[in-house]
Design an enzyme around this catalytic site. Structure first.
Site, PDB file in Angstrom:
ATOM      1  N   ASP A   1       0.877  -1.167   0.000  1.00 42.25           N
ATOM      2  CA  ASP A   1       0.000   0.000   0.000  1.00 42.25           C
ATOM      3  C   ASP A   1       0.906   1.205   0.000  1.00 42.25           C
ATOM      4  OD1 ASP A   1      -2.516   1.048  -0.265  1.00 42.25           O
ATOM      5  OD2 ASP A   1      -2.672   1.529   1.862  1.00 42.25           O
TER       6      ASP A   1
ATOM      7  N   GLY B   1      -0.521   7.254 -11.464  1.00 44.75           N
ATOM      8  CA  GLY B   1      -0.899   7.934 -10.219  1.00 44.75           C
ATOM      9  C   GLY B   1      -0.384   9.357 -10.150  1.00 44.75           C
ATOM     10  N   TYR B   2       0.306   9.683  -9.059  1.00 49.08           N
ATOM     11  CA  TYR B   2       0.785  11.053  -8.834  1.00 49.08           C
ATOM     12  C   TYR B   2       2.154  11.335  -9.489  1.00 49.08           C
ATOM     13  CZ  TYR B   2      -2.780  11.250  -5.102  1.00 49.08           C
ATOM     14  OH  TYR B   2      -3.946  11.261  -4.400  1.00 49.08           O
ATOM     15  N   ASP B   3       2.644  10.415 -10.303  1.00 44.78           N
ATOM     16  CA  ASP B   3       3.986  10.557 -10.900  1.00 44.78           C
ATOM     17  C   ASP B   3       4.223  11.916 -11.599  1.00 44.78           C
ATOM     18  OD1 ASP B   3       5.050   8.243  -9.959  1.00 44.78           O
ATOM     19  OD2 ASP B   3       4.791   7.072 -11.793  1.00 44.78           O
TER      20      ASP B   3
HETATM   21  P1  IMP Z   1      -2.291   1.938  -3.831  1.00 43.39           P
HETATM   22  O1  IMP Z   1      -1.043   1.565  -3.119  1.00 43.39           O
HETATM   23  O2  IMP Z   1      -2.432   1.179  -5.133  1.00 43.39           O
HETATM   24  O3  IMP Z   1      -3.512   1.911  -2.962  1.00 43.39           O
HETATM   25  O4  IMP Z   1      -2.079   3.451  -4.292  1.00 43.39           O
HETATM   26  C1  IMP Z   1      -2.536   4.579  -3.599  1.00 43.39           C
HETATM   27  C2  IMP Z   1      -2.504   5.754  -4.531  1.00 43.39           C
HETATM   28  O5  IMP Z   1      -1.158   6.141  -4.724  1.00 43.39           O
HETATM   29  C3  IMP Z   1      -3.100   5.497  -5.911  1.00 43.39           C
HETATM   30  O6  IMP Z   1      -3.821   6.610  -6.319  1.00 43.39           O
HETATM   31  C4  IMP Z   1      -1.909   5.299  -6.788  1.00 43.39           C
HETATM   32  O7  IMP Z   1      -2.174   5.748  -8.101  1.00 43.39           O
HETATM   33  C5  IMP Z   1      -0.862   6.155  -6.095  1.00 43.39           C
HETATM   34  N1  IMP Z   1       0.438   5.574  -6.273  1.00 43.39           N
HETATM   35  C6  IMP Z   1       0.886   4.380  -5.783  1.00 43.39           C
HETATM   36  N2  IMP Z   1       2.142   4.158  -6.161  1.00 43.39           N
HETATM   37  C7  IMP Z   1       2.489   5.222  -6.901  1.00 43.39           C
HETATM   38  C8  IMP Z   1       3.701   5.579  -7.596  1.00 43.39           C
HETATM   39  O8  IMP Z   1       4.689   4.851  -7.620  1.00 43.39           O
HETATM   40  N3  IMP Z   1       3.688   6.766  -8.234  1.00 43.39           N
HETATM   41  C9  IMP Z   1       2.624   7.565  -8.256  1.00 43.39           C
HETATM   42  N4  IMP Z   1       1.502   7.270  -7.635  1.00 43.39           N
HETATM   43  C10 IMP Z   1       1.428   6.135  -6.966  1.00 43.39           C
END
Ligand code: IMP
Length: 505
Positions: free
Chosen positions: A381, A463-465
């Site tokens: 997570d 995601g937030y990249d």
């Molecule tokens: P989860 O771990 O998949 O629940 O991600 C939580 C949030 O963080 C989601 O909106 C993902 O898109 C974002 N996220 C997770 N890992 C990354 C990353 O490596 N880069 C950018 N966003 C991330």
């Protein structure tokens, strides 16, 4: 003798024994097999069949076919093997020529029948025993008579197939070819020839394997003696042999005792018994033959390593269906582990992430998969923690803009607007991984510090990249690309800890 001298002497010995083997082979072939037109396998056998049928000189066919096979040997077998093969081919060529010149002839031009008229079968038996011993002598000294031996030695080099088995297959075809020569008479007469040939083949290969295995045969000793130390010492120093000492427990005496375990060549047995008897005539000794001994000083294990390596790859499920995450993790773990996604194990559940922390959520996901599928697995997570927002969105990163989650565009838009006109743009990505192996839970984390940019930049990642710029770089993750991101990211750090842990187990 110095090591150099020893090597030279061993080589000379090899050549001498190869010559001796070929001498025996020539006698067996020209004195016992040829006079009775007995067909045999191998290139010599094929050459003989052609000779019986057409009169074309045997040694000439032999040298032509071997010339071609030598080209094959050049590629597959070592230089040393090739030198000995060339030596053997020419020696046998000249010996066969010479033998045919000096042996008295019958009216039909074939060598005279030493065993007398009607003694075909007896002559065949004697001939085969000698050719079998002759071929084994040549093989045991790293040589070959060329021909099908080249094929057999090539196969034996890579596979644990006995030389005898390969030769049988080649000989089967050669002998069977007699059926196609009308010169050998009616079909019944040809069938007789083939039957004789098969007897030759069976006898010769049986003797060949027998002699070779007898030389290679290994035995295992168990020695029970009160003087075990003296015996072990003597075997170690006088015979230069390794000894393993096993702990034993005498049931009747109730005493602890030592048992010596030794793997040795069969021809070392006599010396071994002599030593034991000299030290302790009352020693209790068991000797048994073993099917094979592999390792230093014995045979080499002929198995393909590649398959074993592949089988060793441990399967582990990554509790995600996010293809971006999956490919990031596979790039880090892929060489050593087979990483399967949820979809690949048939799991399409929407696992609820109701935890209050990243760790809780990772544990919930991993436990869900472990409980339902009983497979080793891990889940992650990730959260983005922004200083100016008191660590938000954190565990709520996926659903920051509301809705069911993972609407990255909406999430980034909300975050940029929350930080509008705010100079403190410090943030970090934090990943927590929960691993469950055989029911045991372990967690790992990874953090990457950075800043939130003023706007979106770059087209890679997810995601937030596009709005996160890691410390030490002036580009966002989306601009840097996965190549660099995978070396420095929060997930890469956590996965690396996971990999180190898994490899150390
Ligand atoms: P989860 O771990 O998949 O629940 O991600 C939580 C949030 O963080 C989601 O909106 C993902 O898109 C974002 N996220 C997770 N890992 C990354 C990353 O490596 N880069 C950018 N966003 C991330």
């Amino acid at each position: 003798m110095t090591i150099d001298h020893k090597i030279i002497w061993n080589e000379v010995k090899d050549y001498m024994f190869i010559a001796l083997g070929l001498f025996l082979y020539t006698i067996a072939f020209t004195v016992f097999l040829m006079p009775y037109q007995i067909v045999a396998g191998g290139v010599t056998g094929l050459s003989a069949i052609i000779y019986y049928a057409t009169g074309f000189h045997l040694e000439n066919t032999y040298i032509i076919i071997n010339g071609i096979l030598l080209l094959v040997a050049l590629k597959i077998l070592g230089y040393k093997f090739l030198m000995k093969t060339i030596f053997a081919i020419f020696t046998l060529y000249f010996m066969l020529r010479f033998a045919q010149d000096i042996i008295p002839k019958q009216d039909n031009g074939l060598p005279f029948k030493l065993m007398g008229e009607g003694q075909d079968f007896m002559s065949m038996i004697i001939g085969c025993v000698i050719t079998g011993i002759a071929l084994a002598t040549v093989f045991l000294h790293n040589g070959s008579t060329g021909g099908t031996d080249i094929i057999a030695a090539s196969v034996n080099k890579y596979h644990n197939v006995s030389l005898g088995s390969v030769l049988i297959a080649a000989d089967f075809c050669i002998i069977g070819s007699c059926m196609f020569f009308p010169q050998f008479g009616t079909y019944l007469e040809r069938a007789h020839k083939v039957m004789f040939g098969f007897c030759v083949m069976a006898m010769e290969n049986y003797v060949l394997d027998y002699v070779m295995n007898a030389r290679r045969q290994s035995v295992q000793f168990f020695i029970f003696s009160r003087k075990w130390q003296e015996i072990a010492n003597a075997i170690g120093t006088q015979m230069n042999h390794g000894v393993t000492i096993l702990d034993g427990h005498g049931w009747y005496t109730g005493k602890q005792m030592k048992v010596l375990c030794i793997l040795a060549k069969k021809n070392e047995s006599v010396n071994m018994f002599r030593l034991i008897k000299m030290i302790d005539p009352n020693a209790f000794v068991s000797q048994s033959s073993v099917i094979g001994v592999y390792g230093e000083g014995f045979d080499e294990m002929k198995v393909k390593i590649k398959n074993i390596e592949e089988k060793k790859k441990m399967k582990i499920v990554f509790a995600t269906n996010n293809l971006n995450k999956l490919s990031e993790v596979r790039k880090i773990l892929g060489n050593k582990f087979e990483v399967l996604s949820l979809g690949e194990i048939g799991c399409h559940d929407d696992i609820p992430e109701k935890g209050q922390t990243l760790k809780d959520n990772a544990l919930i996901k991993a436990q869900w998969v472990y409980d339902k599928y009983h497979v080793n697995c891990f889940a992650d997570d990730t959260g983005l923690e922004v200083d100016a927002l008191g660590g938000a969105p954190g565990v709520y990163s996926a659903r920051y803009a509301g809705g069911v989650g993972h609407d990255s565009e909406a999430n980034m838009k909300k975050l940029l607007s929350e930080l509008e006109n705010n100079d403190n743009r410090k943030a970090r990505f934090r990943t927590v991984i929960a691993l469950i192996i055989d029911g045991k839970v372990t967690t790992f984390d990874g953090i990457v510090n950075g800043v939130i940019t003023e706007g979106k930049r770059g087209g890679e990642g997810f995601g937030y990249d596009p709005i996160f710029m890691p410390e030490g770089y002036n580009k966002t993750f989306a601009e840097l690309g996965t190549g660099i991101k995978n070396n420095i990211s929060h997930r890469a750090k956590a996965v690396q800890k996971l990999a180190d842990y898994l490899l150390k187990r």
